[in-house]
Design a protein around this motif. Structure first.
Motif, PDB file in Angstrom:
ATOM      1  N   GLN A  11     -32.078  15.822 -60.477  1.00 23.30           N
ATOM      2  CA  GLN A  11     -32.440  14.643 -59.699  1.00 23.30           C
ATOM      3  C   GLN A  11     -32.385  13.382 -60.565  1.00 23.30           C
ATOM      4  O   GLN A  11     -31.913  12.334 -60.122  1.00 23.30           O
ATOM      5  N   LEU A  12     -32.861  13.499 -61.802  1.00 24.69           N
ATOM      6  CA  LEU A  12     -32.846  12.359 -62.724  1.00 24.69           C
ATOM      7  C   LEU A  12     -31.414  11.912 -63.002  1.00 24.69           C
ATOM      8  O   LEU A  12     -31.122  10.711 -63.011  1.00 24.69           O
ATOM      9  N   ALA A  13     -30.517  12.857 -63.190  1.00 23.63           N
ATOM     10  CA  ALA A  13     -29.105  12.535 -63.420  1.00 23.63           C
ATOM     11  C   ALA A  13     -28.503  11.821 -62.212  1.00 23.63           C
ATOM     12  O   ALA A  13     -27.731  10.863 -62.359  1.00 23.63           O
ATOM     13  N   ALA A  14     -28.857  12.275 -61.011  1.00 24.83           N
ATOM     14  CA  ALA A  14     -28.350  11.633 -59.794  1.00 24.83           C
ATOM     15  C   ALA A  14     -28.861  10.199 -59.691  1.00 24.83           C
ATOM     16  O   ALA A  14     -28.104   9.285 -59.348  1.00 24.83           O
ATOM     17  N   VAL A  48     -31.299  12.254 -50.392  1.00 27.84           N
ATOM     18  CA  VAL A  48     -30.250  13.268 -50.525  1.00 27.84           C
ATOM     19  C   VAL A  48     -29.788  13.719 -49.147  1.00 27.84           C
ATOM     20  O   VAL A  48     -30.607  13.985 -48.263  1.00 27.84           O
ATOM     21  N   THR A  49     -28.479  13.789 -48.981  1.00 27.69           N
ATOM     22  CA  THR A  49     -27.903  14.368 -47.765  1.00 27.69           C
ATOM     23  C   THR A  49     -27.604  15.832 -48.068  1.00 27.69           C
ATOM     24  O   THR A  49     -27.892  16.316 -49.161  1.00 27.69           O
ATOM     25  N   SER A  50     -26.965  16.514 -47.156  1.00 25.36           N
ATOM     26  CA  SER A  50     -26.604  17.911 -47.408  1.00 25.36           C
ATOM     27  C   SER A  50     -25.543  18.038 -48.493  1.00 25.36           C
ATOM     28  O   SER A  50     -25.386  19.094 -49.087  1.00 25.36           O
ATOM     29  N   SER A  51     -24.850  16.932 -48.790  1.00 26.58           N
ATOM     30  CA  SER A  51     -23.749  17.030 -49.753  1.00 26.58           C
ATOM     31  C   SER A  51     -23.864  16.140 -50.982  1.00 26.58           C
ATOM     32  O   SER A  51     -23.158  16.363 -51.964  1.00 26.58           O
ATOM     33  N   GLU A  52     -24.733  15.111 -50.951  1.00 29.49           N
ATOM     34  CA  GLU A  52     -24.776  14.215 -52.103  1.00 29.49           C
ATOM     35  C   GLU A  52     -26.040  13.360 -52.138  1.00 29.49           C
ATOM     36  O   GLU A  52     -26.759  13.244 -51.151  1.00 29.49           O
ATOM     37  N   ALA A  53     -26.249  12.734 -53.294  1.00 30.45           N
ATOM     38  CA  ALA A  53     -27.320  11.750 -53.442  1.00 30.45           C
ATOM     39  C   ALA A  53     -26.839  10.457 -52.797  1.00 30.45           C
ATOM     40  O   ALA A  53     -25.747   9.973 -53.090  1.00 30.45           O
ATOM     41  N   ALA A  54     -27.660   9.908 -51.903  1.00 28.22           N
ATOM     42  CA  ALA A  54     -27.254   8.726 -51.142  1.00 28.22           C
ATOM     43  C   ALA A  54     -27.900   7.443 -51.636  1.00 28.22           C
ATOM     44  O   ALA A  54     -27.370   6.358 -51.423  1.00 28.22           O
ATOM     45  N   GLY A  55     -29.055   7.553 -52.310  1.00 27.56           N
ATOM     46  CA  GLY A  55     -29.746   6.366 -52.774  1.00 27.56           C
ATOM     47  C   GLY A  55     -30.954   6.724 -53.601  1.00 27.56           C
ATOM     48  O   GLY A  55     -31.359   7.887 -53.683  1.00 27.56           O
TER      49      GLY A  55
END
Length: 146
Positions: A11-14, A48-55
């Motif tokens: 999560q930190l990396a995202a 987070v969406t099902s596929s990526e970090a959004a914000g």
């Protein structure tokens, strides 16, 4: 959209990747290093969406004076960023709502933020989110080592 309190390295990396998009002169590596050094007076949330970090949103507790406030600590919005495809979908509002809840848990009664005078979209976001403009400043600096 899932709003997650950042607690893991992934999560930190995202968040660091997203922050590098917000702060265009920073790298994701530099942002990760900064985020890793945050104390318990800071908080990160990730959308987070099902596929990526959004914000993401970065908040802090400020015990010093915050322009326009009269309490302490004050929840402070350090940064918020949502990827283009997820803007105007409620993602920023959901991140802000999660941050406000965290601030209330930390005994905050007020929230502060800032943006540069030329950031019209940032000012519009703040107004839509319920912030009230309390001041405008121009900052100056002078070198003393000459």
């Amino acid at each position: 959209m899932d709003i997650q309190h950042v607690t893991t390295d992934k999560q930190l990396a995202a968040c660091a990747e997203l922050a590098a998009s917000l702060y265009e002169h920073e790298t994701s590596e530099a942002m990760r290093t900064e985020f890793e050094s945050l104390t318990s007076s800071h908080c990160l949330f990730l959308a987070v969406t099902s596929s990526e970090a959004a914000g993401f949103i970065h908040l802090s507790l400020r015990h010093d004076y915050v322009e326009g406030t009269g309490s302490s600590p004050v929840l402070y919005l350090e940064g918020i960023y949502v990827k283009e495809p997820y803007r105007k979908t409620g993602t920023a509002s959901a991140l802000l709502k999660a941050g406000e809840a965290w601030g209330r848990e930390q005994s905050c009664k007020e929230m502060g933020s800032d943006t540069v005078l030329t950031n019209e979209s940032g000012a519009a976001f703040h107004e839509k989110a319920g912030f009230t403009e309390v001041n405008r400043i121009i900052c100056f600096a002078k070198r003393l080592d000459r």
